[in-house]
Enzyme design. Structure first.
Site, PDB file in Angstrom:
ATOM      1  N   GLU A 165       0.543  -1.749  -0.198  1.00 14.41           N
ATOM      2  CA  GLU A 165      -0.147  -0.206  -0.053  1.00 14.41           C
ATOM      3  C   GLU A 165       0.858   1.519   0.183  1.00 14.41           C
ATOM      4  OE1 GLU A 165      -4.348  -1.681   2.238  1.00 14.41           O
ATOM      5  OE2 GLU A 165      -2.777  -0.870   3.395  1.00 14.41           O
ATOM      6  N   GLU A 271      -6.308  -7.408  -1.814  1.00 19.60           N
ATOM      7  CA  GLU A 271      -6.807  -6.931  -0.446  1.00 19.60           C
ATOM      8  C   GLU A 271      -8.235  -6.308  -0.437  1.00 19.60           C
ATOM      9  OE1 GLU A 271      -5.243  -4.665   2.452  1.00 19.60           O
ATOM     10  OE2 GLU A 271      -3.322  -5.311   1.644  1.00 19.60           O
TER      11      GLU A 271
END
Length: 353
Positions: A165, A271
């Site tokens: 991320e 995710e």
């Protein structure tokens, strides 16, 4: 007919189940559609006595996933963790277990000793006195040696995330965005080079760049427009998509379409999760009820959006932590007693003859 055009026609004619049963081509490499799960917590949970069950029968968590068409696992790795188990030894052991059961394996480098995410990208303690040049060297060496260790153990990753991320950069403050783009790009390049160097005489795993903008097309474009100016060679794009943070399902669909159109890359929702009991939507309506059935329907819809992404470039969905326990148990696949929930059956119909 070009393979990608054929794949799109096949989706329209035969339905998305065509994707699950066929082999796709990613930058010249054959890869299955990823029915995936991050199982980084799973070995620890079972070592600590968690028992997972299906129809009242205790089974290993990976066996339950495999029995319902899951074919990829994702495992995170920290540099020198002190609070969490995800070090090199633990992760190699988990990879061996998954590979022995036929799973492909995505390795998720956090480049930190603890969680690295949009709000936290801490420099590993051992690297905190380093200059930028030394950090670049450390990222390369650590990545190379880690990949080499997996290779030696016979469990080479099939795909590697260089950072987790990383829309706000990584290894703060040296690689923090938007202030330090040049530094950040050099750190990412060092990770990519380390994967290649560690692969030795084996094929280099696919390289994923993972950000947390699943429902945000403008931010995704801004990030990758800038990243591509540095000529870093990567293969696929990973997105996080949690609707309470990252937008609506229509936002996800629009972003996948725009990303594929702009960059021509394969894309994974690497995710995602949804609660099976009230958690994130206690005071406002969510896209689905926070119930076991609502959780199942959420994954079904996310998967449908990815499968229908243009040109067959939607390559898979990974659930974040089916075996999560404790305060986030409602995002997992198992109830408080360890019984598997209806979400496990989302992919069953694709495997039936």
């Amino acid at each position: 007919m070009h393979l990608r055009s054929f794949a799109l026609v096949a989706i329209l004619v035969f339905g998305p189940s065509f994707i699950c049963s066929s082999q796709q081509v990613t930058n010249g490499k054959s890869s299955q559609y990823a029915i995936g799960a991050d199982v980084s917590f799973l070995p620890q949970a079972e070592q600590q006595g968690a028992v997972f069950k299906e129809d009242g029968v205790a089974k290993p968590g990976l066996e339950i996933l495999r029995d319902h068409s899951y074919n990829w696992t994702r495992l995170r790795i920290f540099v020198a963790p002190t609070k969490l188990p995800n070090n090199l030894e633990y992760t190699i052991a988990a990879a061996k277990q998954a590979k022995a059961m036929g799973f492909k394996f995505l390795l998720d480098f956090h480049y930190a000793d603890d969680w690295a995410d949009p709000g936290h990208q801490p420099t590993p303690v051992a690297w905190q006195s380093y200059t930028h040049k030394q950090l670049v060297g450390a990222v390369f060496t650590y990545t190379r040696d880690t990949i080499a260790a997996f290779r030696t153990a016979g469990v080479m990753p099939d795909m590697v995330q260089v950072g987790n991320e990383i829309s706000n950069g990584m290894i703060w403050p040296d690689g923090r965005l938007p202030e330090k783009w040049d530094n950040f790009a050099q750190l990412v390049q060092a990770g990519v080079d380390g994967v290649g160097a560690g692969s030795g005489d084996q094929a280099r795993p696919l390289i994923m760049i993972h950000i947390d903008k699943g429902g945000d097309a403008a931010s995704t474009k801004a990030f990758f427009d800038k990243l591509t100016t540095y000529n870093i060679k990567f293969d696929v794009i990973g997105q996080s998509f949690y609707p309470w943070w990252q937008g609506s399902l229509n936002d996800l669909r629009a972003n996948l379409e725009a990303t594929i159109r702009e960059y021509g890359k394969d894309v994974y929702v690497v995710e995602t999760a949804y609660n099976w009991e009230p958690g994130n939507y206690k005071t406002r309506p969510g896209p689905f009820p926070e119930t076991p059935e609502g959780q199942r329907d959420f994954l079904d819809e996310v998967n449908r959006i990815v499968m229908q992404a243009p040109g067959g470039h939607g390559k898979g969905v990974f659930w974040w932590e089916p075996a999560v326990r404790g305060e986030l148990v409602q995002r997992g696949f198992f109830d408080h007693d360890g019984n598997v929930l209806p979400v496990i059956g989302v992919y069953d119909r694709f495997a039936r003859h």
